[in-house]
Design an enzyme around this catalytic site. Sequence first.
Site, PDB file in Angstrom:
ATOM      1  N   ASP A   8      29.304 -47.340  29.322  1.00 48.80           N
ATOM      2  CA  ASP A   8      29.241 -46.757  28.386  1.00 48.80           C
ATOM      3  C   ASP A   8      30.820 -46.650  27.561  1.00 48.80           C
ATOM      4  O   ASP A   8      31.678 -47.381  27.670  1.00 48.80           O
ATOM      5  CB  ASP A   8      29.200 -44.777  28.562  1.00 48.80           C
ATOM      6  N   TYR A  40      31.646 -45.062  19.775  1.00 49.69           N
ATOM      7  CA  TYR A  40      31.502 -46.045  18.865  1.00 49.69           C
ATOM      8  C   TYR A  40      29.972 -45.382  17.797  1.00 49.69           C
ATOM      9  O   TYR A  40      29.659 -45.889  17.145  1.00 49.69           O
ATOM     10  CB  TYR A  40      29.968 -45.937  20.302  1.00 49.69           C
ATOM     11  N   CYS A  71      24.598 -44.671  27.442  1.00 50.32           N
ATOM     12  CA  CYS A  71      24.888 -44.873  25.800  1.00 50.32           C
ATOM     13  C   CYS A  71      23.657 -44.787  24.795  1.00 50.32           C
ATOM     14  O   CYS A  71      22.905 -45.718  24.359  1.00 50.32           O
ATOM     15  CB  CYS A  71      25.892 -45.640  25.306  1.00 50.32           C
ATOM     16  N   ASN A  72      23.505 -43.785  24.704  1.00 50.38           N
ATOM     17  CA  ASN A  72      22.545 -44.001  22.878  1.00 50.38           C
ATOM     18  C   ASN A  72      23.003 -44.882  21.861  1.00 50.38           C
ATOM     19  O   ASN A  72      22.161 -45.424  21.531  1.00 50.38           O
ATOM     20  CB  ASN A  72      22.071 -42.724  22.678  1.00 50.38           C
ATOM     21  N   CYS A 181      23.486 -37.869  23.073  1.00 51.88           N
ATOM     22  CA  CYS A 181      24.903 -38.441  23.920  1.00 51.88           C
ATOM     23  C   CYS A 181      24.560 -38.472  24.718  1.00 51.88           C
ATOM     24  O   CYS A 181      24.608 -37.100  25.008  1.00 51.88           O
ATOM     25  CB  CYS A 181      25.616 -38.161  22.534  1.00 51.88           C
ATOM     26  N   HIS A 183      27.699 -37.932  26.094  1.00 51.05           N
ATOM     27  CA  HIS A 183      29.053 -37.353  26.683  1.00 51.05           C
ATOM     28  C   HIS A 183      28.733 -35.525  26.928  1.00 51.05           C
ATOM     29  O   HIS A 183      28.847 -34.537  27.807  1.00 51.05           O
ATOM     30  CB  HIS A 183      30.169 -37.181  25.383  1.00 51.05           C
TER      31      HIS A 183
HETATM   32  N1  DGL Z   1      27.930 -41.618  24.857  1.00 49.75           N
HETATM   33  C1  DGL Z   1      27.796 -42.316  23.492  1.00 49.75           C
HETATM   34  C2  DGL Z   1      26.404 -42.255  23.187  1.00 49.75           C
HETATM   35  O1  DGL Z   1      25.024 -41.416  23.620  1.00 49.75           O
HETATM   36  C3  DGL Z   1      28.435 -42.841  22.601  1.00 49.75           C
HETATM   37  C4  DGL Z   1      28.973 -41.896  22.578  1.00 49.75           C
HETATM   38  C5  DGL Z   1      30.018 -42.900  21.012  1.00 49.75           C
HETATM   39  O2  DGL Z   1      31.139 -42.844  21.815  1.00 49.75           O
HETATM   40  O3  DGL Z   1      30.317 -42.238  20.161  1.00 49.75           O
HETATM   41  O4  DGL Z   1      25.986 -41.962  22.177  1.00 49.75           O
END
Ligand code: DGL
Length: 252
Positions: A8, A40, A71-72, A181, A183
Amino acid sequence: MATIGIMDSGVGGLSVFREIRKLLPGEHFIYYSDNAHCPYGEKTPEYIRARLDEITTLFLSRGADAMVLACNTATAAGVEYLRGKYSIPFIGMEPAVKPAALGTESKVIGVLATAGTLKGSKYLNTKGRFEDQVTIVEQVGKGFVELVEKGLLTGPEAEAVVTESLEPLLDAGADRIVLGCTHYPFLLDTLRKVAAELGRPEVQFIDPAPAVATRLIQVMEQAGIPKEDKHPQTELLSSGDKAALLRTFSLI
Ligand code: DGL
Protein backbone atom coordinates in the site's frame (compact mmCIF):
# COMPACT_ATOMS: atom_id res chain seq x y z
CA MET A 1 4.23 -22.34 2.62
CA ALA A 2 3.22 -19.48 0.37
CA THR A 3 4.92 -16.10 0.36
CA ILE A 4 2.43 -13.28 -0.20
CA GLY A 5 3.51 -9.69 -0.83
CA ILE A 6 1.04 -7.02 0.26
CA MET A 7 1.61 -3.37 -0.62
CA ASP A 8 0.00 0.00 0.00
CA SER A 9 1.10 3.63 -0.15
CA GLY A 10 1.19 3.48 3.64
CA VAL A 11 -0.50 1.72 6.56
CA GLY A 12 -3.97 1.51 4.96
CA GLY A 13 -3.34 -1.91 3.46
CA LEU A 14 -3.14 -3.30 6.98
CA SER A 15 -6.96 -3.13 6.99
CA VAL A 16 -6.80 -5.70 4.18
CA PHE A 17 -3.97 -7.69 5.74
CA ARG A 18 -6.11 -8.04 8.90
CA GLU A 19 -8.75 -9.89 6.84
CA ILE A 20 -6.22 -11.95 4.87
CA ARG A 21 -4.56 -13.17 8.07
CA LYS A 22 -7.93 -14.38 9.41
CA LEU A 23 -8.35 -16.67 6.41
CA LEU A 24 -4.68 -17.58 5.91
CA PRO A 25 -3.14 -17.71 9.37
CA GLY A 26 -0.04 -19.69 8.44
CA GLU A 27 1.63 -18.04 5.48
CA HIS A 28 4.70 -15.90 5.05
CA PHE A 29 3.57 -12.30 4.52
CA ILE A 30 5.69 -9.36 3.47
CA TYR A 31 3.89 -6.04 3.97
CA TYR A 32 5.36 -3.02 2.22
CA SER A 33 4.32 0.51 3.17
CA ASP A 34 5.47 2.96 0.49
CA ASN A 35 5.18 5.84 2.91
CA ALA A 36 8.11 7.79 1.47
CA HIS A 37 5.82 8.29 -1.56
CA CYS A 38 2.48 8.58 0.27
CA PRO A 39 -0.17 9.71 -0.56
CA TYR A 40 -0.71 8.10 -3.96
CA GLY A 41 -4.15 9.74 -4.36
CA GLU A 42 -3.10 12.72 -6.49
CA LYS A 43 -0.08 11.09 -8.21
CA THR A 44 -0.08 10.20 -11.92
CA PRO A 45 -0.64 6.59 -13.02
CA GLU A 46 2.90 6.60 -14.51
CA TYR A 47 4.41 7.55 -11.17
CA ILE A 48 2.46 4.85 -9.35
CA ARG A 49 3.37 2.20 -11.96
CA ALA A 50 7.07 3.03 -11.44
CA ARG A 51 6.60 2.51 -7.70
CA LEU A 52 4.79 -0.77 -8.36
CA ASP A 53 7.67 -1.99 -10.55
CA GLU A 54 10.11 -1.35 -7.73
CA ILE A 55 7.93 -2.99 -5.08
CA THR A 56 7.12 -6.00 -7.28
CA THR A 57 10.82 -6.52 -7.99
CA LEU A 58 11.52 -6.45 -4.26
CA PHE A 59 8.74 -8.98 -3.53
CA LEU A 60 9.95 -11.27 -6.32
CA SER A 61 13.52 -11.15 -4.99
CA ARG A 62 12.08 -12.40 -1.69
CA GLY A 63 10.21 -15.25 -3.33
CA ALA A 64 6.66 -13.88 -3.50
CA ASP A 65 4.14 -16.34 -4.99
CA ALA A 66 1.38 -13.73 -5.26
CA MET A 67 0.96 -10.02 -4.62
CA VAL A 68 -1.97 -8.09 -3.18
CA LEU A 69 -2.40 -4.45 -4.14
CA ALA A 70 -4.04 -3.46 -0.85
CA CYS A 71 -4.55 0.00 -2.28
CA ASN A 72 -7.43 1.11 -4.48
CA THR A 73 -5.36 3.86 -6.09
CA ALA A 74 -2.51 1.51 -7.01
CA THR A 75 -5.03 -1.02 -8.33
CA ALA A 76 -6.61 1.63 -10.54
CA ALA A 77 -3.24 2.76 -11.86
CA GLY A 78 -1.40 -0.51 -12.22
CA VAL A 79 -3.02 -3.91 -11.69
CA GLU A 80 -3.51 -4.58 -15.42
CA TYR A 81 -0.02 -3.26 -16.15
CA LEU A 82 1.51 -5.67 -13.60
CA ARG A 83 -0.51 -8.61 -14.91
CA GLY A 84 0.88 -7.94 -18.39
CA LYS A 85 4.47 -7.76 -17.18
CA TYR A 86 5.02 -10.33 -14.40
CA SER A 87 3.96 -13.95 -14.11
CA ILE A 88 2.76 -14.16 -10.48
CA PRO A 89 -0.94 -13.53 -9.72
CA PHE A 90 -1.92 -9.98 -8.67
CA ILE A 91 -5.00 -9.36 -6.55
CA GLY A 92 -6.38 -5.82 -6.55
CA MET A 93 -9.05 -3.95 -4.62
CA GLU A 94 -12.62 -3.92 -5.93
CA PRO A 95 -14.76 -0.87 -5.12
CA ALA A 96 -17.70 -2.30 -3.14
CA VAL A 97 -20.35 -0.59 -5.26
CA LYS A 98 -22.29 -3.80 -5.84
CA PRO A 99 -23.05 -4.68 -2.17
CA ALA A 100 -23.89 -1.02 -1.54
CA ALA A 101 -26.25 -0.90 -4.52
CA LEU A 102 -27.94 -4.15 -3.49
CA GLY A 103 -28.35 -3.05 0.15
CA THR A 104 -29.45 0.56 -0.14
CA GLU A 105 -32.99 1.47 0.82
CA SER A 106 -32.72 5.15 -0.04
CA LYS A 107 -31.39 4.23 -3.53
CA VAL A 108 -28.51 6.60 -2.96
CA ILE A 109 -25.02 5.30 -2.27
CA GLY A 110 -21.94 7.28 -1.37
CA VAL A 111 -18.39 6.48 -2.41
CA LEU A 112 -15.41 7.77 -0.44
CA ALA A 113 -12.12 7.26 -2.30
CA THR A 114 -9.03 9.05 -3.57
CA ALA A 115 -9.10 11.19 -6.72
CA GLY A 116 -7.01 8.56 -8.56
CA THR A 117 -9.47 5.78 -7.76
CA LEU A 118 -12.52 7.84 -8.77
CA LYS A 119 -10.90 8.58 -12.17
CA GLY A 120 -9.82 4.97 -12.80
CA SER A 121 -11.51 2.80 -15.43
CA LYS A 122 -12.10 -0.02 -12.95
CA TYR A 123 -14.26 2.19 -10.75
CA LEU A 124 -15.93 3.93 -13.71
CA ASN A 125 -16.91 0.56 -15.24
CA THR A 126 -18.33 -0.68 -11.94
CA LYS A 127 -20.21 2.58 -11.47
CA GLY A 128 -21.60 2.33 -15.01
CA ARG A 129 -23.14 -1.07 -14.20
CA PHE A 130 -25.22 0.32 -11.31
CA GLU A 131 -25.92 3.91 -12.30
CA ASP A 132 -29.33 3.15 -13.74
CA GLN A 133 -30.43 1.44 -10.48
CA VAL A 134 -29.09 3.83 -7.84
CA THR A 135 -27.78 7.36 -7.52
CA ILE A 136 -24.05 7.33 -6.84
CA VAL A 137 -22.46 10.31 -5.10
CA GLU A 138 -18.72 10.62 -4.60
CA GLN A 139 -16.32 12.44 -2.33
CA VAL A 140 -12.58 12.34 -1.96
CA GLY A 141 -11.81 11.63 1.70
CA LYS A 142 -9.80 14.82 1.94
CA GLY A 143 -7.12 14.54 4.62
CA PHE A 144 -8.19 11.01 5.66
CA VAL A 145 -4.95 9.30 4.56
CA GLU A 146 -2.85 11.87 6.42
CA LEU A 147 -4.89 11.34 9.62
CA VAL A 148 -4.37 7.59 9.48
CA GLU A 149 -0.65 7.87 8.76
CA LYS A 150 -0.35 10.16 11.79
CA GLY A 151 -2.37 7.77 13.95
CA LEU A 152 -5.08 10.39 14.55
CA LEU A 153 -7.99 7.97 14.29
CA THR A 154 -10.38 9.59 16.79
CA GLY A 155 -10.79 12.94 18.52
CA PRO A 156 -11.78 16.46 17.47
CA GLU A 157 -9.30 16.83 14.56
CA ALA A 158 -10.30 13.50 13.02
CA GLU A 159 -13.99 14.35 13.45
CA ALA A 160 -13.62 17.73 11.75
CA VAL A 161 -11.77 16.23 8.77
CA VAL A 162 -14.24 13.35 8.43
CA THR A 163 -17.28 15.64 8.68
CA GLU A 164 -16.15 17.70 5.71
CA SER A 165 -16.24 14.76 3.28
CA LEU A 166 -18.98 12.66 4.87
CA GLU A 167 -21.61 15.36 5.34
CA PRO A 168 -22.22 16.01 1.60
CA LEU A 169 -22.83 12.29 1.04
CA LEU A 170 -25.34 12.14 3.88
CA ASP A 171 -26.99 15.35 2.69
CA ALA A 172 -27.44 13.69 -0.71
CA GLY A 173 -29.38 10.90 1.06
CA ALA A 174 -26.81 8.10 0.96
CA ASP A 175 -27.52 5.24 3.40
CA ARG A 176 -24.59 3.05 2.27
CA ILE A 177 -21.08 4.45 2.06
CA VAL A 178 -18.40 2.52 0.17
CA LEU A 179 -14.95 2.82 1.73
CA GLY A 180 -12.96 3.01 -1.49
CA CYS A 181 -9.54 3.54 0.09
CA THR A 182 -7.88 1.04 2.39
CA HIS A 183 -6.87 3.72 4.87
CA TYR A 184 -10.49 4.67 5.58
CA PRO A 185 -11.57 1.60 7.65
CA PHE A 186 -9.16 2.79 10.35
CA LEU A 187 -11.46 5.82 10.71
CA LEU A 188 -14.60 3.71 11.11
CA ASP A 189 -15.28 4.71 14.73
CA THR A 190 -15.07 8.38 13.79
CA LEU A 191 -17.14 7.89 10.62
CA ARG A 192 -19.88 6.20 12.69
CA LYS A 193 -19.72 8.86 15.39
CA VAL A 194 -19.97 11.71 12.89
CA ALA A 195 -22.85 10.02 11.04
CA ALA A 196 -24.72 9.58 14.34
CA GLU A 197 -24.10 13.20 15.31
CA LEU A 198 -25.45 14.30 11.94
CA GLY A 199 -28.64 12.37 12.77
CA ARG A 200 -27.88 9.39 10.53
CA PRO A 201 -26.89 6.51 12.86
CA GLU A 202 -28.38 3.93 10.49
CA VAL A 203 -25.85 4.58 7.72
CA GLN A 204 -23.70 1.56 6.89
CA PHE A 205 -20.08 1.69 5.79
CA ILE A 206 -18.90 -1.01 3.40
CA ASP A 207 -15.33 -2.27 3.41
CA PRO A 208 -14.31 -4.57 0.54
CA ALA A 209 -11.38 -6.08 2.48
CA PRO A 210 -13.10 -9.39 3.45
CA ALA A 211 -14.04 -9.97 -0.21
CA VAL A 212 -10.45 -9.30 -1.31
CA ALA A 213 -9.16 -11.87 1.21
CA THR A 214 -11.60 -14.46 -0.15
CA ARG A 215 -10.50 -13.64 -3.69
CA LEU A 216 -6.85 -14.17 -2.73
CA ILE A 217 -7.64 -17.70 -1.57
CA GLN A 218 -9.48 -18.47 -4.83
CA VAL A 219 -6.58 -17.12 -6.88
CA MET A 220 -4.04 -19.14 -4.87
CA GLU A 221 -6.08 -22.31 -5.40
CA GLN A 222 -6.39 -21.66 -9.13
CA ALA A 223 -2.64 -21.01 -9.40
CA GLY A 224 -1.79 -24.13 -7.36
CA ILE A 225 -0.04 -22.12 -4.63
CA PRO A 226 0.08 -24.36 -1.53
CA LYS A 227 -1.30 -23.16 1.79
CA GLU A 228 0.08 -24.06 5.18
CA ASP A 229 -0.81 -23.30 8.76
CA LYS A 230 2.30 -24.11 10.76
CA HIS A 231 4.90 -21.39 10.33
CA PRO A 232 3.26 -17.97 10.13
CA GLN A 233 5.68 -15.15 9.54
CA THR A 234 5.18 -11.45 8.85
CA GLU A 235 7.83 -9.04 7.64
CA LEU A 236 7.07 -5.32 7.80
CA LEU A 237 8.96 -3.12 5.34
CA SER A 238 8.62 0.55 4.48
CA SER A 239 10.29 3.02 2.15
CA GLY A 240 10.26 5.72 4.84
CA ASP A 241 10.14 5.91 8.62
CA LYS A 242 8.73 2.73 10.14
CA ALA A 243 7.01 4.19 13.22
CA ALA A 244 3.53 4.54 11.66
CA LEU A 245 3.68 1.00 10.32
CA LEU A 246 4.62 -0.51 13.68
CA ARG A 247 2.00 1.58 15.51
CA THR A 248 -0.80 0.64 13.14
CA PHE A 249 0.28 -3.01 13.01
CA SER A 250 -0.18 -3.14 16.77
CA LEU A 251 -3.87 -2.22 16.24
CA ILE A 252 -4.78 -5.09 13.94
N1 DGL B 1 -4.71 3.30 0.72
C1 DGL B 1 -4.75 3.78 -0.59
C2 DGL B 1 -5.98 3.47 -1.36
O1 DGL B 1 -6.61 2.48 -1.06
C3 DGL B 1 -3.93 4.95 -0.99
C4 DGL B 1 -4.29 6.27 -0.45
C5 DGL B 1 -3.29 7.33 -0.87
O2 DGL B 1 -2.09 7.06 -0.76
O3 DGL B 1 -3.72 8.40 -1.31
O4 DGL B 1 -6.34 4.15 -2.27
